[in-house]
Motif scaffolding. Structure first.
Motif, PDB file in Angstrom:
ATOM      1  N   GLY A 177       0.789  -1.227   0.000  1.00  0.00           N
ATOM      2  CA  GLY A 177       0.000   0.000   0.000  1.00  0.00           C
ATOM      3  C   GLY A 177       0.819   1.274   0.000  1.00  0.00           C
ATOM      4  O   GLY A 177       0.325   2.324   0.406  1.00  0.00           O
ATOM      5  N   LEU A 178       2.055   1.209  -0.480  1.00  0.00           N
ATOM      6  CA  LEU A 178       2.914   2.389  -0.551  1.00  0.00           C
ATOM      7  C   LEU A 178       2.662   3.140  -1.851  1.00  0.00           C
ATOM      8  O   LEU A 178       2.103   2.587  -2.792  1.00  0.00           O
ATOM      9  CB  LEU A 178       4.381   1.971  -0.497  1.00  0.00           C
ATOM     10  N   ASP A 179       3.126   4.383  -1.911  1.00  0.00           N
ATOM     11  CA  ASP A 179       3.018   5.106  -3.178  1.00  0.00           C
ATOM     12  C   ASP A 179       4.079   4.587  -4.150  1.00  0.00           C
ATOM     13  O   ASP A 179       4.993   3.857  -3.745  1.00  0.00           O
ATOM     14  CB  ASP A 179       3.071   6.621  -2.965  1.00  0.00           C
ATOM     15  N   PRO A 180       3.976   4.927  -5.429  1.00  0.00           N
ATOM     16  CA  PRO A 180       4.910   4.388  -6.418  1.00  0.00           C
ATOM     17  C   PRO A 180       6.386   4.689  -6.125  1.00  0.00           C
ATOM     18  O   PRO A 180       7.246   3.835  -6.338  1.00  0.00           O
ATOM     19  CB  PRO A 180       4.465   5.045  -7.732  1.00  0.00           C
ATOM     20  N   ARG A 223       6.571   6.839   7.357  1.00  0.00           N
ATOM     21  CA  ARG A 223       6.641   5.786   8.375  1.00  0.00           C
ATOM     22  C   ARG A 223       6.403   4.385   7.818  1.00  0.00           C
ATOM     23  O   ARG A 223       7.164   3.458   8.106  1.00  0.00           O
ATOM     24  CB  ARG A 223       5.636   6.094   9.485  1.00  0.00           C
ATOM     25  N   LEU A 224       5.354   4.192   7.036  1.00  0.00           N
ATOM     26  CA  LEU A 224       5.037   2.868   6.514  1.00  0.00           C
ATOM     27  C   LEU A 224       6.159   2.349   5.605  1.00  0.00           C
ATOM     28  O   LEU A 224       6.555   1.190   5.688  1.00  0.00           O
ATOM     29  CB  LEU A 224       3.701   2.891   5.766  1.00  0.00           C
ATOM     30  N   GLY A 225       6.669   3.223   4.754  1.00  0.00           N
ATOM     31  CA  GLY A 225       7.770   2.839   3.876  1.00  0.00           C
ATOM     32  C   GLY A 225       9.019   2.492   4.655  1.00  0.00           C
ATOM     33  O   GLY A 225       9.714   1.502   4.357  1.00  0.00           O
ATOM     34  N   ARG A 226       9.341   3.281   5.669  1.00  0.00           N
ATOM     35  CA  ARG A 226      10.520   3.012   6.505  1.00  0.00           C
ATOM     36  C   ARG A 226      10.394   1.659   7.192  1.00  0.00           C
ATOM     37  O   ARG A 226      11.333   0.875   7.234  1.00  0.00           O
ATOM     38  CB  ARG A 226      10.680   4.111   7.558  1.00  0.00           C
ATOM     39  N   LYS A 227       9.197   1.417   7.715  1.00  0.00           N
ATOM     40  CA  LYS A 227       8.949   0.159   8.427  1.00  0.00           C
ATOM     41  C   LYS A 227       9.143  -1.045   7.497  1.00  0.00           C
ATOM     42  O   LYS A 227       9.771  -2.035   7.863  1.00  0.00           O
ATOM     43  CB  LYS A 227       7.522   0.187   8.995  1.00  0.00           C
ATOM     44  N   LEU A 228       8.617  -0.943   6.281  1.00  0.00           N
ATOM     45  CA  LEU A 228       8.747  -2.032   5.318  1.00  0.00           C
ATOM     46  C   LEU A 228      10.206  -2.211   4.891  1.00  0.00           C
ATOM     47  O   LEU A 228      10.686  -3.343   4.770  1.00  0.00           O
ATOM     48  CB  LEU A 228       7.866  -1.781   4.095  1.00  0.00           C
ATOM     49  N   GLU A 275       9.055   1.668  -5.575  1.00  0.00           N
ATOM     50  CA  GLU A 275      10.221   1.475  -6.436  1.00  0.00           C
ATOM     51  C   GLU A 275      11.525   1.695  -5.684  1.00  0.00           C
ATOM     52  O   GLU A 275      12.517   1.012  -5.944  1.00  0.00           O
ATOM     53  CB  GLU A 275      10.154   2.394  -7.663  1.00  0.00           C
ATOM     54  N   ALA A 276      11.564   2.650  -4.750  1.00  0.00           N
ATOM     55  CA  ALA A 276      12.797   2.900  -3.995  1.00  0.00           C
ATOM     56  C   ALA A 276      13.181   1.674  -3.173  1.00  0.00           C
ATOM     57  O   ALA A 276      14.356   1.269  -3.154  1.00  0.00           O
ATOM     58  CB  ALA A 276      12.636   4.126  -3.099  1.00  0.00           C
ATOM     59  N   ILE A 277      12.224   1.068  -2.496  1.00  0.00           N
ATOM     60  CA  ILE A 277      12.520  -0.127  -1.698  1.00  0.00           C
ATOM     61  C   ILE A 277      12.915  -1.276  -2.606  1.00  0.00           C
ATOM     62  O   ILE A 277      13.888  -2.001  -2.330  1.00  0.00           O
ATOM     63  CB  ILE A 277      11.325  -0.492  -0.797  1.00  0.00           C
ATOM     64  N   SER A 278      12.215  -1.450  -3.709  1.00  0.00           N
ATOM     65  CA  SER A 278      12.539  -2.526  -4.646  1.00  0.00           C
ATOM     66  C   SER A 278      13.940  -2.346  -5.218  1.00  0.00           C
ATOM     67  O   SER A 278      14.710  -3.307  -5.323  1.00  0.00           O
ATOM     68  CB  SER A 278      11.513  -2.577  -5.772  1.00  0.00           C
TER      69      SER A 278
END
Length: 155
Positions: free
Chosen positions: A66-69, A91-96, A73-76
């Protein structure tokens, strides 16, 4: 050293005219195409030293979070390139990212690094400038903690 950045920290640095801090701390600054698109919505151009690299794949554990694009893509991309840090504030992106074993820092963490390396004289005025630009907001307790970590006071 390699950093992969999400949109919001880069936008704050660009608006404050402090994007060179990234280049002073990291040898390579990489963003995925989604972050590039998001940045170009608010900025006419990006510094030439920002590399645009697409992720090889987007794992379902990331695409279904449920992250934004940009965050997706940054995490991937970070899972592909194994950077020294992922620059992300949400926060959600950092956690993932942490869940996937990635080292994450945010805009404030970057400013602390810059202060520790004597690239800036003080963290507080720069944070105030970024908040005044209207692009970022930080919790009061976090600001107190960050400033205290470099021997400054927020309030």
């Amino acid at each position: 050293m390699l950093v992969i950045s999400d949109t919001s920290p880069l936008t704050a640095l660009l608006l404050a005219g402090r994007e060179s801090l990234l280049r002073q701390i990291f040898d390579r600054v990489v963003v995925p195409p989604a972050v590039q698109r998001e940045l170009l919505c608010a900025h006419d151009e990006l510094p030439a030293w920002i590399e645009i690299v697409p992720p090889s794949a987007i794992p379902s554990s990331v695409s279904e979070a449920g992250l934004d694009p940009g965050e997706t893509e940054a995490i991937s991309l970070a899972l592909d390139l194994h950077p020294d840090a992922v620059l992300m504030d949400e926060r959600l992106g950092r956690k993932l990212a942490v869940k996937h074993g990635l080292k994450v820092t945010g805009l404030l963490g970057l400013l602390v690094m810059a202060r520790q390396r004597n690239l800036i004289g003080a963290v507080r005025p720069l944070i105030q400038e970024m908040i005044a630009s209207g692009n970022c907001w930080f919790d009061q307790a976090l600001l107190d903690t960050v400033c205290k970590s470099v021997g400054e006071e927020w309030s």
